[in-house]
Design an enzyme around this catalytic site. Structure first.
Site: not given
Length: 906
Positions: A30, A99, A108, A110, A343, A459, A639, A771, A790, A792-793, A858, A878
């Site tokens: 602001k 403000r 809205g 704060m 803004r 709001h 896999r 993994e 690959s 494996g997260t 993956c 990838y």
């Protein structure tokens, strides 16, 4: 002799003439934008900004910086000199607003206090100067109301109740019908409320009012609703807020005054035109709060053409300057237009895509910038279903289409109930007369928000658009009774709490009951069933098409799909998949084939095991032929079997009951008994860390070789049919290179046998999933036997953090998110510091051993926007994700590439 230097003293206060729009970190959004408008020569009331650095010192130490009071005094003196009057001066008072203004917009969340400087003495001076006693007392009651609630912590409902009583006594329905004498009495009532609830009198010293308000704004940064909003929007907690002290201009001086909010384009659709709300004889909070219904901004041309024409010119100036949709707050004081804020405006997902392409066509931005103006979360919103226009519906109301989408749920009338029911699995619509910041919990929990008051700038509308929630505002014909928890619709029908309603945020329509939904036009476009044309949906599709085309040209990361059958593979290909990054073969063993797996598990002899594997082989081969055909010419990563074998057997409790019943009835139960013995033999306390993945292939002879043979024979069949199969065999859960070497040696032998038998040369690459932490830490060794990694997260996140996803998400994740330990679930967005560091280290070590090592991911992180950027940064080739998320991953991969280019140029 060293030179003595004065210690550096931070500058904590900036006049509006000293800043600019690039100082958002220091001056907040602001303050930076007020300074920018001042620099542009626009009519901005004079004022100054207290920096975010001052807020940080205050929050860290519990007290304001020592230099701050003197700096504020100096800037206040300069402001008083410029305005020709002093703060709270009895005969001609200077009044100011205080403000908040953080770097990122938090509508809205704060605090704001208007009319600071009014007191029992100065209210009479204001009345004399304005020639309007009613205006002065209205301004004073507003100050006491806002100051009492914001600064002194008085329950705002007490002021509202007193205001309602005053209107009842006068027999009027709106506060503008209260006269000066009524408002004077109301001020007395408000002061009594302050005295009783705060234990002190309302302060009469104007400087004390201002100083306390500044501290209240600082404190509001750590208010519950502000912290909740930051967690929801992923805004850092350590930024602090700036405070803007601005000379007051008044929209409540009569019919030639007013206040409004304007957008340079429609924030709901993106269409150009005159959009916004205006309210005569009002202050800005009246518009945003939605307490009084506004008129469309276009009506200002009839009410005050001079101000309207000037506003239109300023809006064009601001949009061309910011090169984006601008959200503007303004006040007209007796025919004089003043700009209070601008803004870059929040917008719906559809508007974001339309506006980005419009600005390209207007030459204001280039395609690279257009790509940064949209994001994957917005694209995902556009892929949500919409209401079926052919369905039989019972429309009971229509409001303002504030934030699009199709939301269905049970009507609830307060935030607490919305949260409670949502946590119990219920879908709810939060129904209110108007929302306020205290409703944020319920707004987050609800499928959609419906209000009977307010407009596109209320709001409810602003917050809903920011969150991507469906919202309909200002449905005046609906009578909302929050105390009795009901809503009365035209015709007298009553919607009780718990009744199902449907709201359409694209049209503003409200329906009784559940309205069926149909696919979005954007999904139909990705499916190839819709093309650009002339209507509104087609315009959106055209905008999405153009943005996606540019993202695809720019991105380096390829995008694959997680798909286990030909149907999913074909859909993924239509969505733009460039291969399959994960085919989970265990999904091929469900249904009727489960009995065949049972035979394998129960096999006591080598012959029985070979028979079971021989029965499975042709079925597996058929699966892979269909998959290679669907993905012809593209890589397919398969896999090998990963989950624990007990998952293919009946539930232990259910089976035990069956055996016990059979024994009690003296019925034959040899097969059930063998099954029960096998279940007990394979039972593990923690199957996630037990006999699964590569371990299965090593301890159950023939299992992996059967799968490899099926893959090789399917590839040979497709190749002999002039196809182009590109199979990649992935060994799961490897923790040491020796495991991979053993399985690879067996696989290579099987592939050679198939090549000899079919007379077909096959190019099947063999790699592994990373993994486990040990696999990541020894990636350099594992790469000696792997042609690709690959990541494996999903499992890597579980093993790095030491928790089971299925258990912890239901048990303590909610508490961790609420306490801010997690900004977001590590299963949703990759934990860069922990899991991410292992991915980066493994990628680097793997390529040091094998420079041509192909790297992918993956887990479902492959479709998460923020995670995609991380995978781009660490150099993966990838990402792979579910078919529905492929467009999101494509878009974010393009955005990541253009961001990298921008960083390189800088």
């Amino acid at each position: 002799m060293s030179e003595n230097k004065e210690p550096h003293v931070a500058k904590f206060v900036y006049d509006f003439t000293e800043g600019n729009k690039d100082l958002k970190d220091l001056l907040g959004g602001k303050g930076a934008n007020l300074a920018e408008m001042t620099n542009l020569g626009l009519p901005v009331p004079p004022g100054f900004t207290i920096t975010t650095e001052a807020c940080k010192v205050y929050l860290d130490s519990g007290d304001e910086p020592a230099a701050l009071r003197d700096e504020v005094s100096a800037h206040l003196d300069a402001l008083e000199s410029r305005m020709g009057k002093k703060l709270g001066q009895p005969d001609n008072p200077l009044l100011v607003s205080v403000r908040s203004g953080a770097k990122f917009s938090m509508p809205g969340m704060m605090d704001t206090v208007l009319n600071i400087g009014l007191s029992d003495k100065s209210v009479k001076g204001l009345a004399d100067q304005a020639g309007d006693e009613r205006f002065a007392w209205d301004s004073y009651r507003r100050l006491i109301q806002m100051f009492g609630k914001t600064v002194l912590g008085v329950d705002g409902e007490l002021f509202e109740e007193a205001l309602d009583k005053a209107k009842e006594a006068k027999k009027v329905t709106v506060d503008t019908d209260l006269e000066a004498a009524d408002l004077k009495k109301l001020v007395t009532s408000f002061k009594k409320i302050v005295k009783k609830e705060a234990g002190r009198d309302f302060p009469q010293d104007p400087r004390e009012q201002m100083d306390l308000a500044i501290k209240a704004v600082f404190d509001s940064w750590n208010g519950d609703r502000a912290k909740l909003y930051r967690r929801q929007e992923r805004i850092p907690h350590d930024l602090g807020t700036a405070v803007n002290v601005c000379s007051m201009v008044f929209g409540n001086l009569g019919p030639d005054s007013g206040t409004g909010v304007a957008f340079t384009r429609d924030p709901a659709s993106g269409h150009q035109g005159v959009y916004g709300d205006y309210l005569q004889n009002a202050q800005g909070e009246d518009v945003v709060a939605g307490i009084r219904n506004t008129v469309p901004l276009a009506e200002l041309e009839t009410i005050d053409k001079k101000s309207y024409d000037q506003l239109m010119q300023i809006m064009e100036t601001l949009e061309n300057h910011y090169k984006d949709l601008c959200d503007i707050e303004f006040t007209i004081e007796r025919g004089q237009l003043w700009m209070l804020q601008t803004r870059v405006g929040k917008r719906t997902a559809g508007a974001a895509f339309r506006i980005a392409t419009q600005l390209v066509d207007q030459g204001l931005i280039d395609e690279a910038e257009a790509l940064q103006r949209v994001n994957g979360a917005q694209l995902a919103q556009l892929m949500f279903p919409k209401f079926d226009e052919e369905a039989k519906v019972e429309q009971v109301g229509r409001g303002i289409a504030a934030s699009p989408g199709a939301a269905v749920g049970k009507a609830v009338f307060d935030s607490y109930t919305a949260v409670k029911w949502s946590r119990s699995g219920e879908k709810v619509i939060l129904v209110r007369r108007e929302t306020n910041p205290d409703d944020l919990d319920g707004m987050i929990a609800a499928e959609g928000i419906l209000t009977s008051r307010g407009g596109k700038t209320s709001h409810a509308a602003v917050v809903a658009r920011g969150m991507g929630k469906t919202c309909v505002c200002g449905a005046e014909e609906l009578e909302v009774d929050t105390k009795r928890r009901r809503m009365t619709v035209p015709g007298g029908h009553v919607v009780e709490e718990g009744d199902v309603i449907s709201i359409d945020g694209s049209s503003g329509k409200v329906y009784l009951g559940e309205v069926p939904v149909v696919p979005s036009p954007v999904v139909e476009y990705f499916e190839g069933r819709m093309h650009a044309g002339a209507n509104d949906a087609d315009e959106l599709v055209e905008a999405v098409h153009r943005i996606m085309a540019f993202a695809d040209r720019k991105r380096r990361l390829r995008v694959r799909a997680n798909a286990d059958n030909a149907e999913d593979a074909l859909r993924a290909r239509r969505f733009g998949a460039q291969g399959i990054g994960l085919c989970r073969t265990e999904h091929m063993f469900l249904g009727e084939r489960r009995e065949m797996v049972e035979k394998l598990i129960l096999a006591d002899t080598e012959d029985e095991r070979e028979a079971a594997l021989s029965e499975l082989l042709p079925l597996q081969k058929k699966d892979f032929v269909e998959l290679f055909s669907a993905m012809d010419g593209l890589p397919v990563t398969i896999r090998l079997l990963d989950p624990p074998l007990h998952e293919f057997l009946p539930d232990i409790t259910e089976l035990s009951v069956r055996v016990a019943l059979a024994e009690s009835r003296q019925e034959p139960h040899e097969n059930e008994l063998r099954l029960l013995q096998a279940v007990h033999r394979l039972h593990e306390q923690n199957p996630m860390l037990g006999l699964r993945g590569v371990r299965l292939g090593l301890v159950i002879p023939g299992l992996f070789t059967m799968q490899v043979r099926a893959i090789a024979e399917a590839a040979a069949e497709r190749k002999n049919a002039k196809g182009d199969p590109r199979a990649e065999i992935m060994i799961p859960l490897v923790g040491t290179v020796q495991e991979l070497e053993i399985v690879r040696e067996e696989a290579d032998q099987v592939i050679a046998e198939v090549e000899a038998a079919t007379g077909t040369q096959l190019k099947l690459s063999i790699g592994t999933m990373i993994e486990l932490p040990r696999a990541a830490l020894t990636a350099g060794q594992i790469a000696e036997a792997a042609e690709f990694f690959s990541f494996g997260t999903n499992d890597l996140t579980q093993t790095v953090w030491g928790f089971s996803r299925d258990d912890v998400e239901a048990s303590f994740f909610t508490a961790y998110l609420e306490k801010g330990i997690f900004g977001v679930s590590p299963f949703e967005t990759i934990d860069k510091d922990g899991v991410g560091s292992l991915v980066a280290a493994a990628a680097k070590a793997g390529r040091a051993t094998r420079p041509d090592l192909k790297l992918g991911v993956c887990g479902e992180h492959g479709g998460d926007p923020e995670s995609v950027h991380f995978f781009h940064e660490v150099g993966l080739d990838y990402v792979s994700c579910s078919p529905f998320r492929i467009p999101v991953a494509r878009l974010e991969a393009g955005r990541a590439a253009t961001q990298s280019e921008g960083s390189d140029h800088r």
